[in-house]
Write a protein that holds these residues in place. Structure first.
Motif, PDB file in Angstrom:
ATOM      1  N   ASN A  27       0.828  -1.214   0.000  1.00 32.42           N
ATOM      2  CA  ASN A  27       0.000   0.000   0.000  1.00 32.42           C
ATOM      3  C   ASN A  27       0.857   1.257   0.000  1.00 32.42           C
ATOM      4  OD1 ASN A  27      -2.484  -1.287  -0.100  1.00 32.42           O
ATOM      5  ND2 ASN A  27      -2.652  -1.412   2.119  1.00 32.42           N
ATOM      6  N   TYR A  28       1.974   1.252   0.730  1.00 30.12           N
ATOM      7  CA  TYR A  28       2.861   2.413   0.733  1.00 30.12           C
ATOM      8  C   TYR A  28       3.436   2.655  -0.658  1.00 30.12           C
ATOM      9  CZ  TYR A  28       2.753   1.652   5.826  1.00 30.12           C
ATOM     10  OH  TYR A  28       2.365   1.460   7.120  1.00 30.12           O
ATOM     11  N   VAL A  29       3.729   1.576  -1.381  1.00 30.84           N
ATOM     12  CA  VAL A  29       4.230   1.703  -2.755  1.00 30.84           C
ATOM     13  C   VAL A  29       3.118   2.266  -3.645  1.00 30.84           C
ATOM     14  CG1 VAL A  29       5.056   0.436  -4.783  1.00 30.84           C
ATOM     15  CG2 VAL A  29       5.984  -0.109  -2.519  1.00 30.84           C
ATOM     16  N   LYS A  30       1.909   1.718  -3.518  1.00 34.46           N
ATOM     17  CA  LYS A  30       0.778   2.176  -4.335  1.00 34.46           C
ATOM     18  C   LYS A  30       0.454   3.645  -4.084  1.00 34.46           C
ATOM     19  CE  LYS A  30      -1.464  -2.298  -4.603  1.00 34.46           C
ATOM     20  NZ  LYS A  30      -2.576  -3.134  -4.093  1.00 34.46           N
ATOM     21  N   LYS A  31       0.592   4.083  -2.835  1.00 31.61           N
ATOM     22  CA  LYS A  31       0.294   5.477  -2.487  1.00 31.61           C
ATOM     23  C   LYS A  31       1.450   6.420  -2.795  1.00 31.61           C
ATOM     24  CE  LYS A  31      -3.010   4.424   1.123  1.00 31.61           C
ATOM     25  NZ  LYS A  31      -3.420   4.642   2.504  1.00 31.61           N
ATOM     26  N   GLY A  32       2.572   5.866  -3.243  1.00 32.79           N
ATOM     27  CA  GLY A  32       3.711   6.691  -3.627  1.00 32.79           C
ATOM     28  C   GLY A  32       4.587   7.147  -2.471  1.00 32.79           C
ATOM     29  N   LEU A  33       4.420   6.540  -1.297  1.00 34.27           N
ATOM     30  CA  LEU A  33       5.276   6.900  -0.171  1.00 34.27           C
ATOM     31  C   LEU A  33       6.701   6.408  -0.391  1.00 34.27           C
ATOM     32  CD1 LEU A  33       2.362   7.203   1.245  1.00 34.27           C
ATOM     33  CD2 LEU A  33       3.699   6.970   3.315  1.00 34.27           C
ATOM     34  N   ILE A  34       6.834   5.246  -0.998  1.00 32.76           N
ATOM     35  CA  ILE A  34       8.148   4.726  -1.374  1.00 32.76           C
ATOM     36  C   ILE A  34       8.076   4.262  -2.823  1.00 32.76           C
ATOM     37  CG2 ILE A  34       8.739   4.000   0.980  1.00 32.76           C
ATOM     38  CD1 ILE A  34       8.314   1.089   0.007  1.00 32.76           C
ATOM     39  N   LEU A  65       2.852  12.047   6.619  1.00 32.59           N
ATOM     40  CA  LEU A  65       4.124  11.339   6.405  1.00 32.59           C
ATOM     41  C   LEU A  65       4.591  11.503   4.966  1.00 32.59           C
ATOM     42  CD1 LEU A  65       3.493   8.100   8.468  1.00 32.59           C
ATOM     43  CD2 LEU A  65       5.148   9.907   8.970  1.00 32.59           C
ATOM     44  N   HIS A  66       3.654  11.483   4.037  1.00 32.60           N
ATOM     45  CA  HIS A  66       3.993  11.695   2.628  1.00 32.60           C
ATOM     46  C   HIS A  66       4.619  13.077   2.449  1.00 32.60           C
ATOM     47  CE1 HIS A  66       3.439  12.123  -1.734  1.00 32.60           C
ATOM     48  NE2 HIS A  66       3.476  10.803  -1.742  1.00 32.60           N
ATOM     49  N   LEU A  67       4.047  14.076   3.116  1.00 33.19           N
ATOM     50  CA  LEU A  67       4.590  15.433   3.066  1.00 33.19           C
ATOM     51  C   LEU A  67       6.020  15.459   3.619  1.00 33.19           C
ATOM     52  CD1 LEU A  67       4.363  18.519   2.673  1.00 33.19           C
ATOM     53  CD2 LEU A  67       3.385  18.606   4.982  1.00 33.19           C
ATOM     54  N   LEU A  69       8.173  13.013   3.827  1.00 29.01           N
ATOM     55  CA  LEU A  69       9.072  12.317   2.898  1.00 29.01           C
ATOM     56  C   LEU A  69       9.359  13.176   1.665  1.00 29.01           C
ATOM     57  CD1 LEU A  69       7.727   8.670   3.186  1.00 29.01           C
ATOM     58  CD2 LEU A  69      10.008   9.468   3.849  1.00 29.01           C
ATOM     59  N   SER A  70       8.366  13.919   1.200  1.00 28.47           N
ATOM     60  CA  SER A  70       8.575  14.814   0.049  1.00 28.47           C
ATOM     61  C   SER A  70       9.576  15.909   0.399  1.00 28.47           C
ATOM     62  CB  SER A  70       7.252  15.454  -0.378  1.00 28.47           C
ATOM     63  OG  SER A  70       6.348  14.477  -0.799  1.00 28.47           O
ATOM     64  N   ILE A  71       9.447  16.460   1.595  1.00 28.72           N
ATOM     65  CA  ILE A  71      10.389  17.479   2.058  1.00 28.72           C
ATOM     66  C   ILE A  71      11.790  16.879   2.146  1.00 28.72           C
ATOM     67  CG2 ILE A  71      11.051  18.912   4.038  1.00 28.72           C
ATOM     68  CD1 ILE A  71       7.994  19.291   4.523  1.00 28.72           C
ATOM     69  N   GLN A  72      11.880  15.685   2.691  1.00 26.90           N
ATOM     70  CA  GLN A  72      13.180  15.018   2.805  1.00 26.90           C
ATOM     71  C   GLN A  72      13.814  14.833   1.434  1.00 26.90           C
ATOM     72  OE1 GLN A  72      13.665  10.968   2.326  1.00 26.90           O
ATOM     73  NE2 GLN A  72      15.564  11.953   1.762  1.00 26.90           N
ATOM     74  N   HIS A  73      13.048  14.365   0.467  1.00 26.68           N
ATOM     75  CA  HIS A  73      13.589  14.157  -0.888  1.00 26.68           C
ATOM     76  C   HIS A  73      14.108  15.452  -1.490  1.00 26.68           C
ATOM     77  CE1 HIS A  73      12.567   9.975  -1.304  1.00 26.68           C
ATOM     78  NE2 HIS A  73      11.292  10.196  -1.034  1.00 26.68           N
ATOM     79  N   ALA A  74      13.423  16.551  -1.211  1.00 26.83           N
ATOM     80  CA  ALA A  74      13.813  17.842  -1.780  1.00 26.83           C
ATOM     81  C   ALA A  74      14.966  18.495  -1.027  1.00 26.83           C
ATOM     82  CB  ALA A  74      12.611  18.786  -1.791  1.00 26.83           C
TER      83      ALA A  74
END
Length: 146
Positions: A27-34, A65-67, A69-74
């Motif tokens: 589900n985390y993969v499907k939701k784009g978290l990882i 959490l998605h937010l 992780l997005s901040i972390q990636h950036a």
């Protein structure tokens, strides 16, 4: 998938009772978290993100959490972000479980992202502490009832 779920569950077993399952990871993969695994194998970065998600979901929504992780990636490479998370989490847990009521403050020039992460970690640490305390109290109370 199941090996990854078991590994993460084993890593976090001192902190939480609920395991990470293969379907949760899917589900985390499907939701784009990882990102999706390559040839059904998860790499170090994905495992680090899954550990972060498993810890963070104790006190935050998946959207939040998605937010993060997005901040972390950036902002930071995964290795640096995970090392910071691990160090902060270990320090805060040690402080909470030692009874130290004051947790060291971040420097005045800390970024909003670091402040947000620190607050999430503090909330998780206190949640873990309370869960363990309730478990002890239940085991000391006749019939496990208060």
């Amino acid at each position: 998938l199941e090996q990854t779920a078991k590994y993460i569950t084993d890593c976090l077993s001192p902190l939480q009772e609920s395991p990470v399952t293969g379907s949760m990871i899917s589900n985390y993969v499907k939701k784009g978290l990882i990102s999706s695994p390559v040839r059904k194998q998860y790499n170090r970065e994905q495992i680090a993100q899954l550990i972060f998600i498993a810890v963070g979901k104790m006190v935050m929504s998946m959207e939040d959490l998605h937010l993060l992780l997005s901040i972390q990636h950036a902002t930071y490479p995964c290795q640096i972000a995970y090392d910071y998370f691990r160090t902060e989490f270990s320090g805060v847990l040690a402080g909470v479980f030692s009874g130290r009521h004051e947790i060291e403050a971040l420097q005045d020039n800390a970024s909003d992202e670091k402040i947000m992460l620190r607050n999430m970690i503090i909330a998780v640490a206190y949640k873990v502490y309370m869960d363990k305390l309730v478990l002890i109290l239940r085991s000391e109370t006749p019939c496990g009832k208060a």
